[in-house]
Design an enzyme around this catalytic site. Sequence first.
Site, mmCIF file in Angstrom:
data_model
loop_
_atom_site.group_PDB
_atom_site.id
_atom_site.type_symbol
_atom_site.label_atom_id
_atom_site.label_comp_id
_atom_site.label_asym_id
_atom_site.label_seq_id
_atom_site.Cartn_x
_atom_site.Cartn_y
_atom_site.Cartn_z
ATOM 1 C CB VAL A 13 -0.960 0.015 1.223
ATOM 2 C CG1 VAL A 13 -1.920 -1.165 1.163
ATOM 3 C CG2 VAL A 13 -0.187 -0.001 2.529
ATOM 4 C CB CYS A 14 0.007 4.805 -0.582
ATOM 5 S SG CYS A 14 -0.644 4.688 -2.252
ATOM 6 N N PRO A 15 2.605 4.534 1.377
ATOM 7 C CG PRO A 15 4.332 5.726 2.480
ATOM 8 C CD PRO A 15 3.064 4.914 2.724
#
Length: 77
Positions: A13-15
């Site tokens: 997932v981000c980041p």
Amino acid sequence: MKYDRELDIRGDVCPFTFVKSKLVLEEMEKGEILRVIVDYRPSAENVPKSMREEGQEVLAVNQIGSSEWEIIVRKVK
């Protein structure tokens, strides 16, 4: 399209998706093309945006499955 490198980061997932993509691009030569595969919708939006902000050329963002996307980036810098 021919890709010089492929990065499959499904499950991230981000980041982290952007950071991992950026690290791979740093190892590549100018003009080479990276294909990034993600399965997290915000990454399909944020990675291309961040790549453009870094001065890279985003060639395409394509949905390749019900919840998977490919992001095609040409290294410019």
